[in-house]
Design an enzyme around this catalytic site. Sequence first.
Site, PDB file in Angstrom:
ATOM      1  N   GLY A 151      54.121 -24.358  64.041  1.00  0.00           N
ATOM      2  CA  GLY A 151      54.085 -22.958  64.452  1.00  0.00           C
ATOM      3  C   GLY A 151      55.423 -22.247  64.349  1.00  0.00           C
ATOM      4  O   GLY A 151      55.564 -21.105  64.791  1.00  0.00           O
ATOM      5  N   ARG A 210      57.543  -8.942  61.510  1.00  0.00           N
ATOM      6  CA  ARG A 210      57.048  -8.376  60.255  1.00  0.00           C
ATOM      7  C   ARG A 210      56.193  -7.150  60.539  1.00  0.00           C
ATOM      8  O   ARG A 210      55.423  -7.126  61.500  1.00  0.00           O
ATOM      9  CB  ARG A 210      56.220  -9.453  59.536  1.00  0.00           C
ATOM     10  CG  ARG A 210      55.527  -9.005  58.294  1.00  0.00           C
ATOM     11  CD  ARG A 210      55.125 -10.190  57.442  1.00  0.00           C
ATOM     12  NE  ARG A 210      53.879 -10.809  57.866  1.00  0.00           N
ATOM     13  CZ  ARG A 210      53.322 -11.845  57.240  1.00  0.00           C
ATOM     14  NH1 ARG A 210      53.908 -12.383  56.185  1.00  0.00           N
ATOM     15  NH2 ARG A 210      52.184 -12.359  57.664  1.00  0.00           N
ATOM     16  N   ASP A 225      44.420 -15.661  50.561  1.00  0.00           N
ATOM     17  CA  ASP A 225      44.847 -15.348  51.936  1.00  0.00           C
ATOM     18  C   ASP A 225      46.216 -14.668  51.938  1.00  0.00           C
ATOM     19  O   ASP A 225      46.668 -14.207  52.986  1.00  0.00           O
ATOM     20  CB  ASP A 225      44.880 -16.608  52.811  1.00  0.00           C
ATOM     21  CG  ASP A 225      45.734 -17.707  52.220  1.00  0.00           C
ATOM     22  OD1 ASP A 225      45.521 -18.069  51.044  1.00  0.00           O
ATOM     23  OD2 ASP A 225      46.639 -18.203  52.913  1.00  0.00           O
TER      24      ASP A 225
HETATM   25  P1  AMP Z   1      51.277 -19.560  53.720  1.00  0.00           P
HETATM   26  O1  AMP Z   1      51.388 -20.505  52.583  1.00  0.00           O
HETATM   27  O2  AMP Z   1      52.574 -19.179  54.353  1.00  0.00           O
HETATM   28  O3  AMP Z   1      50.415 -18.381  53.427  1.00  0.00           O
HETATM   29  O4  AMP Z   1      50.552 -20.404  54.862  1.00  0.00           O
HETATM   30  C1  AMP Z   1      49.223 -20.881  54.729  1.00  0.00           C
HETATM   31  C2  AMP Z   1      48.665 -21.168  56.118  1.00  0.00           C
HETATM   32  O5  AMP Z   1      49.423 -22.190  56.761  1.00  0.00           O
HETATM   33  C3  AMP Z   1      48.703 -19.965  57.027  1.00  0.00           C
HETATM   34  O6  AMP Z   1      47.521 -19.953  57.769  1.00  0.00           O
HETATM   35  C4  AMP Z   1      49.923 -20.236  57.885  1.00  0.00           C
HETATM   36  O7  AMP Z   1      49.841 -19.603  59.153  1.00  0.00           O
HETATM   37  C5  AMP Z   1      49.897 -21.735  58.016  1.00  0.00           C
HETATM   38  N1  AMP Z   1      51.237 -22.274  58.261  1.00  0.00           N
HETATM   39  C6  AMP Z   1      52.299 -22.250  57.428  1.00  0.00           C
HETATM   40  N2  AMP Z   1      53.373 -22.818  57.989  1.00  0.00           N
HETATM   41  C7  AMP Z   1      53.004 -23.226  59.226  1.00  0.00           C
HETATM   42  C8  AMP Z   1      53.671 -23.889  60.313  1.00  0.00           C
HETATM   43  N3  AMP Z   1      54.940 -24.260  60.236  1.00  0.00           N
HETATM   44  N4  AMP Z   1      52.950 -24.138  61.423  1.00  0.00           N
HETATM   45  C9  AMP Z   1      51.657 -23.793  61.509  1.00  0.00           C
HETATM   46  N5  AMP Z   1      50.977 -23.182  60.533  1.00  0.00           N
HETATM   47  C10 AMP Z   1      51.628 -22.889  59.393  1.00  0.00           C
HETATM   48 MG    MG Z   2      49.968 -16.678  54.073  1.00  0.00          MG
END
Ligand code: AMP
Ligand code: MG
Length: 472
Positions: free
Chosen positions: A122, A172, A244
């Site tokens: 998180g 953001r 997403d």
């Molecule tokens: P992203 O590649 O940043 O779009 O992330 C893809 C998904 O993974 C999203 O739902 C993010 O919220 C989740 N996510 C990315 N990094 C973390 C993290 N360190 N802890 C929890 N969830 C994460």
């Molecule tokens: Mg994302």
Amino acid sequence: MTVQVPFDNTFAQLGPGFYRKQMPEPVVAPQLVAFNQDLARLLQVAPAEVSEMAEVFAGNRMLEGAEPLAQTYAGHQFGTFNPQLGDGRALLLGEVLGQDGRRYDIQLKGSGRTPFSRQGDGRAWLGPVLREYVISEAMHALGVPTTRALAAVTTGETVWREGGMPGAVLTRVAASHLRVGTFQLFAAHGRTAELKQLTDYAIARHYPQAEGPLGLLRSVRDAQVGLIAAWMSVGFIHGVMNTDNCSISGETIDYGPCAFMDTYRAEQVFSSIDRTGRYAYANQPSIAVWNLAQLATALIQQLDDPQEAVEEATAIIHAMPSLIEAEWLRLFRRKLGLLSMESGDLDLVSDLLQLMAEGQADFTNTFCALSEGRAAGEFQDPAAFQSWQQRWMQRRAEEPDPEAVMRASNPVYIPRNHRIEEMIAAAVSGDFTMFHRLNTVLASPYLRQPDQDDLLRPPMPDEVVKATFCGT
Ligand code: AMP
Ligand code: MG
């Protein structure tokens, strides 16, 4: 005096199927790194003392009127559908109406675990937070639709990645955080009532003139057309164009392994996780079309006569490649100082890009140099460039003021990867000078500024950044 944010929340009223309520996890020692005064003014956010702002933008102190929640969505990640994603480390605090009359989301990123965190912690570390801050604000100054950065804080905690890194939280700001994946979630689970509710909400919030699901589809298409062409025109590579990370509002969202090209290369990829080149520079238009097709698939599931809708949706999607090409050509024409349209223009632009690829020319600096008549120096073999230049000179002769058009269309400064890396390394050891300097210079990217020539220099061979990593 505490920070005042005039929240006016609408997403939270959609109902529990759209999110989970979640408070941020407090951090031990928040410190304010940056606060975006200009953006704060636009959002009518009243700042307070630095220590107070650090508490607020770390999530330690909840603002009056905020309703923190983690949004739920699904999405195609590198082409594979994941039916359940969601904010795993971000929380929507709420919305405000800006001085411009527009509605904005304010979101904390890196504020702790949520029900969607899966194995994640998180959290975010300082590197990606400052990267997103600088690059998203640079994109805004370049005129590219984008989410923005209101604040960055360090947490005083260690986040474990390849090693221990300083933790940070980014605030953001977005026109909204509705994604293609938000629609896919409800479609995939047959939740038609919520799919309809989301469609109505997205139309009311972003495209009030749009009629029904297919009207929304057409509006999102047109916004994405403008966005992708703008990316191409500044040499931006998003890096993770998963559904997403594809915004309904048409803003650039999710600055993970993104990067600006130095040397022009159509097949350029930076993201370390993109092994097949799916999200390479030149693939971005076709991926945007693919993503729109996923939105169409989701949207039509709420219609009574899907067959008729499929035909119309197909027509909307099929028109997208030529719309992108037309907008792309309009922007690249401007980069050459050309406002009028002629049949040979596509060849003129394509031939230049071909020469740039062969000559390993720097994308940004070549376009800058063209207006100053010294572009040959950007090519390994200047002779190949000369005959193209003659064609261009002839074509340009019909234009009233090509220099002015070029100056307004070709940035002098972009956030170059090696400078971003340098900035992060300095910040990790406590020196934020480069971070602030990049923000200042990149706020006026089209204007040559005294004593900043080192920021327009491409990387030396040993400075080239070959891979960028997901901001996790
Ligand atoms: P992203 O590649 O940043 O779009 O992330 C893809 C998904 O993974 C999203 O739902 C993010 O919220 C989740 N996510 C990315 N990094 C973390 C993290 N360190 N802890 C929890 N969830 C994460
Ligand atoms: Mg994302």
